[in-house]
Write a protein that holds these residues in place. Structure first.
Motif, PDB file in Angstrom:
ATOM      1  N   SER A 168      34.448  80.383  52.125  1.00  0.00           N
ATOM      2  CA  SER A 168      35.401  79.284  52.022  1.00  0.00           C
ATOM      3  C   SER A 168      34.743  77.920  52.226  1.00  0.00           C
ATOM      4  O   SER A 168      35.361  76.886  51.954  1.00  0.00           O
ATOM      5  N   ASN A 169      33.501  77.907  52.700  1.00  0.00           N
ATOM      6  CA  ASN A 169      32.781  76.643  52.843  1.00  0.00           C
ATOM      7  C   ASN A 169      32.573  76.005  51.473  1.00  0.00           C
ATOM      8  O   ASN A 169      32.221  76.694  50.510  1.00  0.00           O
ATOM      9  N   VAL A 170      32.773  74.694  51.384  1.00  0.00           N
ATOM     10  CA  VAL A 170      32.625  73.998  50.118  1.00  0.00           C
ATOM     11  C   VAL A 170      31.204  74.174  49.580  1.00  0.00           C
ATOM     12  O   VAL A 170      30.227  74.172  50.338  1.00  0.00           O
ATOM     13  N   HIS A 171      31.087  74.376  48.271  1.00  0.00           N
ATOM     14  CA  HIS A 171      29.790  74.598  47.606  1.00  0.00           C
ATOM     15  C   HIS A 171      28.991  75.711  48.286  1.00  0.00           C
ATOM     16  O   HIS A 171      27.785  75.583  48.555  1.00  0.00           O
ATOM     17  N   TYR A 172      29.666  76.806  48.544  1.00  0.00           N
ATOM     18  CA  TYR A 172      29.057  77.956  49.222  1.00  0.00           C
ATOM     19  C   TYR A 172      27.764  78.435  48.550  1.00  0.00           C
ATOM     20  O   TYR A 172      26.841  78.899  49.225  1.00  0.00           O
ATOM     21  N   LYS A 173      27.679  78.307  47.234  1.00  0.00           N
ATOM     22  CA  LYS A 173      26.540  78.852  46.492  1.00  0.00           C
ATOM     23  C   LYS A 173      25.197  78.359  47.014  1.00  0.00           C
ATOM     24  O   LYS A 173      24.178  79.068  46.911  1.00  0.00           O
ATOM     25  N   TYR A 174      25.171  77.172  47.605  1.00  0.00           N
ATOM     26  CA  TYR A 174      23.894  76.612  48.041  1.00  0.00           C
ATOM     27  C   TYR A 174      23.386  77.214  49.343  1.00  0.00           C
ATOM     28  O   TYR A 174      22.229  76.993  49.723  1.00  0.00           O
TER      29      TYR A 174
END
Length: 306
Positions: free
Chosen positions: A174-180
């Motif tokens: 759920s953290n924003v821009h998790y992909k990084y």
């Protein structure tokens, strides 16, 4: 502003925060503040995917933030800045130092931080006239952004602002821009990449290491300088950027009963912190005397160690 080098060795002991007095549930009801539908750019708030004049910069910010904010980095920062040896100054001076600071992680606003602080505080003051501790919390909640300034180490934005998250356990999607997070050294570390990681269930957020930034730093400053603000105020200061928790409901398995009680105040505060952002500026000199009086009420000394 006086600079000095004096080390504090006993700071990171157990934090024993005062319990707040019981709160009448009526006091927690929504007040007169009307949440706007769009931010100062005419877009919906906290929309990290829509194309805008700030979208590319915000995403680049989170790429760096999620790559470098690992457990070892956070531990190092807390040890260094817990010494409180960067400066000695009063709170209003700190507010003025932020006059030229713009938060690169914020997709909703690009005006100096002192205006955001006053917009937040004044919106709260209007709806909660009797909760002066909450007014002051609105004013000081982002003062840790002085970490961006040369006298405080001139840390990069990814180490100061943006959404915060626990380190030492699995990064929640759920953290924003998790992909990084996949580039973070803790991502594949078996000690850190499980649901609980190094933490016991319901250990309490006070025992959890959060990504380093202005939230944790201002919390440390307030505690070290023996503020008499209630525990709810300190909780707001420390976790107001923890959007994965108070907007998405993630990481609740780490919370204890006191966290649950204080979280309701973060939900109240968050509305004013997020939605009061506007290009309509506050008259600083007009409101200054009121906030100076609150600073004197809740901080025992005029000049704080930072």
């Amino acid at each position: 502003m006086t600079m000095f080098l004096e080390q504090t060795d006993d700071y990171f002991g157990n934090d024993l925060e005062e319990k707040m007095a019981p709160t009448n549930e009526k006091e927690l009801a929504d007040r007169g503040f009307v949440v706007p539908h769009f931010n100062s750019f005419g877009l919906r708030f906290r929309d990290y995917d829509v194309e805008s004049m700030r979208q590319e910069g915000v995403e680049n910010f989170y790429r760096k933030n999620h790559t470098y904010q690992c457990y070892d980095f956070v531990k190092k920062m807390r040890e260094e800045y817990g010494k409180m040896n960067k400066a000695e100054m009063d709170i209003w001076k700190c507010c003025e130092l932020l006059d030229g600071v713009v938060d690169e992680s914020d997709p909703d606003l690009d005006i100096p931080q002192i205006q955001h602080l006053l917009q937040t505080a004044e919106a709260i003051r209007k709806d909660y006239p009797n909760e002066d501790w909450l007014h002051l919390t609105g004013l000081i909640h982002d003062l840790g952004k002085v970490l961006l300034l040369p006298a405080f180490g001139e840390l990069p934005q990814w180490a100061v602002v943006g959404d915060i998250f626990p380190v030492g356990c699995r990064f929640d999607e759920s953290n924003v821009h998790y992909k990084y997070f996949k580039e973070n050294p803790d991502y594949n570390n078996p000690a850190f990449n499980t649901k609980y990681g190094i933490y016991p269930e319901k250990c309490g957020l006070n025992n959890v290491m959060m990504s380093w930034g202005h939230d944790d730093y201002m919390y440390l400053v307030a505690k070290k300088n023996k503020t008499t603000l209630p525990s709810a105020a300190l909780f707001i200061i420390r976790y107001h950027s923890f959007y994965a928790l108070h907007k998405e409901g993630a990481y609740k398995h780490l919370m204890n009963d006191e966290d649950v009680e204080n979280l309701k105040w973060v939900h109240i505060f968050n509305k004013y912190d997020l939605y009061s952002k506007s290009n309509v500026e506050i008259d600083v000199e007009k409101v200054k005397p009121y906030y100076v009086s609150l600073i004197k009420k809740y901080f025992p000394t005029e000049k704080l160690r930072w």
